[in-house]
Write a protein that holds these residues in place. Structure first.
Motif, PDB file in Angstrom:
ATOM      1  N   TYR A 217      18.336  11.979  26.536  1.00 17.18           N
ATOM      2  CA  TYR A 217      18.063  11.839  27.961  1.00 17.18           C
ATOM      3  C   TYR A 217      16.741  12.480  28.365  1.00 17.18           C
ATOM      4  CZ  TYR A 217      22.911  10.323  28.703  1.00 17.18           C
ATOM      5  OH  TYR A 217      24.093   9.633  28.676  1.00 17.18           O
TER       6      TYR A 217
ATOM      7  N   HIS B 232      17.378  16.030  32.683  1.00 17.89           N
ATOM      8  CA  HIS B 232      18.687  15.580  33.135  1.00 17.89           C
ATOM      9  C   HIS B 232      19.643  16.771  33.178  1.00 17.89           C
ATOM     10  CE1 HIS B 232      16.870  11.747  32.224  1.00 17.89           C
ATOM     11  NE2 HIS B 232      17.912  11.116  32.726  1.00 17.89           N
TER      12      HIS B 232
ATOM     13  N   TYR C  38      20.788   0.330  36.824  1.00 19.93           N
ATOM     14  CA  TYR C  38      21.383   0.294  38.161  1.00 19.93           C
ATOM     15  C   TYR C  38      20.769   1.374  39.052  1.00 19.93           C
ATOM     16  CZ  TYR C  38      24.693  -2.851  35.965  1.00 19.93           C
ATOM     17  OH  TYR C  38      25.243  -3.916  35.290  1.00 19.93           O
TER      18      TYR C  38
ATOM     19  N   CYS D  25      18.884   4.307  33.299  1.00 16.08           N
ATOM     20  CA  CYS D  25      19.930   3.457  33.862  1.00 16.08           C
ATOM     21  C   CYS D  25      19.316   2.368  34.739  1.00 16.08           C
ATOM     22  CB  CYS D  25      20.906   4.298  34.692  1.00 16.08           C
ATOM     23  SG  CYS D  25      22.126   3.310  35.598  1.00 16.08           S
TER      24      CYS D  25
ATOM     25  N   MET E 246      19.979   8.353  36.543  1.00 15.89           N
ATOM     26  CA  MET E 246      19.718   8.628  35.128  1.00 15.89           C
ATOM     27  C   MET E 246      18.478   7.818  34.775  1.00 15.89           C
ATOM     28  SD  MET E 246      19.921   7.591  31.727  1.00 15.89           S
ATOM     29  CE  MET E 246      21.225   6.460  31.232  1.00 15.89           C
TER      30      MET E 246
ATOM     31  N   TYR F  97      23.569  -5.472  27.326  1.00 16.26           N
ATOM     32  CA  TYR F  97      24.322  -4.240  27.082  1.00 16.26           C
ATOM     33  C   TYR F  97      25.038  -4.282  25.745  1.00 16.26           C
ATOM     34  CZ  TYR F  97      23.830  -1.333  31.233  1.00 16.26           C
ATOM     35  OH  TYR F  97      23.348  -0.489  32.195  1.00 16.26           O
TER      36      TYR F  97
ATOM     37  N   ARG G  47      14.101  -3.941  30.429  1.00 12.22           N
ATOM     38  CA  ARG G  47      14.812  -3.508  29.218  1.00 12.22           C
ATOM     39  C   ARG G  47      14.990  -4.629  28.195  1.00 12.22           C
ATOM     40  NH1 ARG G  47      15.470  -0.531  33.309  1.00 12.22           N
ATOM     41  NH2 ARG G  47      16.069   1.671  33.197  1.00 12.22           N
TER      42      ARG G  47
ATOM     43  N   THR H 239      29.498   8.249  38.473  1.00  9.73           N
ATOM     44  CA  THR H 239      28.498   7.252  38.112  1.00  9.73           C
ATOM     45  C   THR H 239      27.231   7.430  38.944  1.00  9.73           C
ATOM     46  OG1 THR H 239      29.475   5.716  39.716  1.00  9.73           O
ATOM     47  CG2 THR H 239      30.234   5.566  37.420  1.00  9.73           C
TER      48      THR H 239
ATOM     49  N   HIS I 170      20.702   6.559  21.397  1.00 10.88           N
ATOM     50  CA  HIS I 170      22.065   6.318  21.863  1.00 10.88           C
ATOM     51  C   HIS I 170      22.926   5.787  20.724  1.00 10.88           C
ATOM     52  CE1 HIS I 170      25.409   4.592  24.174  1.00 10.88           C
ATOM     53  NE2 HIS I 170      25.002   5.301  25.209  1.00 10.88           N
TER      54      HIS I 170
ATOM     55  N   LEU J 244      24.733  11.710  31.639  1.00  9.66           N
ATOM     56  CA  LEU J 244      26.001  11.009  31.836  1.00  9.66           C
ATOM     57  C   LEU J 244      27.020  11.292  30.736  1.00  9.66           C
ATOM     58  CD1 LEU J 244      24.743   7.556  33.152  1.00  9.66           C
ATOM     59  CD2 LEU J 244      25.615   9.503  34.460  1.00  9.66           C
TER      60      LEU J 244
END
Length: 254
Positions: free
Chosen positions: A236, A5, A29, A27, A24, A123, A177, A66, A229, A51
């Protein structure tokens, strides 16, 4: 493809004429757009972004910094997974991923919309567990129940039909996830096979979809990233074994 990353101070890789997706690795999304690119067999480059320490140039492609962001021509980009994936499905229509009937397309979008509370609960459970409330757990399971009911009603292997389509690739990154939550102690989010048998079978089927299989990460891997995290130091580059190997000789030379 390197799993490293890039971060502040790193140079933007040279553009070689392909579509380029800034993402990422962990991620969901960004994964949505990766899966659409894979499903359409589009040749593209993938650049991962840290990020927490964003490279300065990412803001040239995504004003808010983003991911995902798609560079479709050198220096020109669009961002947001929904916008990117709609663009890709229209720009490369040879393998359409959305239903052909307007009503079914609308119904697919409602599935995604109704699934959103489960995503939000994930989340919170994974990254802000101190704010987790009982109604969030309820919303999580309502989302799963709704998804299983839709599978029952449609009676097809995938929500899209005999093959995975846009609706499947859109919700999949979160289902992938969800499986890590019991591994980090959130047992209230476990999917009981006696209750979610059809949904669990769907999950196993999704793992075999070529577009998914080439990018899928096991629940244990997601759990390790989530735990890093939580400690305030997201790892990452935990998958970038080649980078680790390359770093060792440099240290010996110094």
């Amino acid at each position: 493809m390197s799993e490293k990353h890039l971060q502040a101070g790193d140079v933007l890789p040279a553009y070689n004429g392909k579509l380029r997706l800034f993402a990422m690795r962990f991620c969901p999304y960004a994964e949505r757009s990766v899966l659409v690119l894979n499903a359409k067999n589009i040749d593209y480059d993938l650049v991962f972004i840290n990020l927490d320490h964003k490279p300065e140039w990412i803001f040239n492609f995504s004003p808010r910094g983003t991911v995902p962001a798609l560079e479709y021509e050198q220096g020109k980009s669009i961002f947001d997974s929904n916008i990117i994936n709609a663009y890709l499905d229209e720009k490369y229509p040879e393998k359409p991923l959305q239903a052909s009937e307007p009503l079914r397309r609308a119904q697919d979008k409602m599935i995604v919309e109704n699934f959103a509370p489960a995503q939000s609960a994930y989340y919170t459970a994974a990254f802000n567990p101190q704010n987790l409330q009982s109604d969030m757990v309820e919303n999580f399971h309502k989302g799963l129940e709704g998804l299983q009911k839709e599978l029952e009603v449609r009676g097809t292997k995938f929500l899209h039909g005999s093959d995975a389509g846009w609706v499947d690739l859109t919700i999949w990154p979160f289902l992938e996830r969800f499986l890590c939550l019991p591994l980090i102690g959130k047992t209230e989010f476990a999917m009981d096979s006696s209750k979610y048998g059809l949904l669990l079978a769907y999950i196993e089927a999704m793992k075999t979809v070529p577009a998914v299989k080439s990018y899928y990460l096991a629940a244990e891997t997601h759990a390790k990233f989530t735990e890093s995290h939580a400690k305030g130091d997201p790892n990452y580059n935990m998958l970038d074994t080649s980078a680790v190997c390359c770093m060792r000789p440099r240290k010996k030379k110094e």
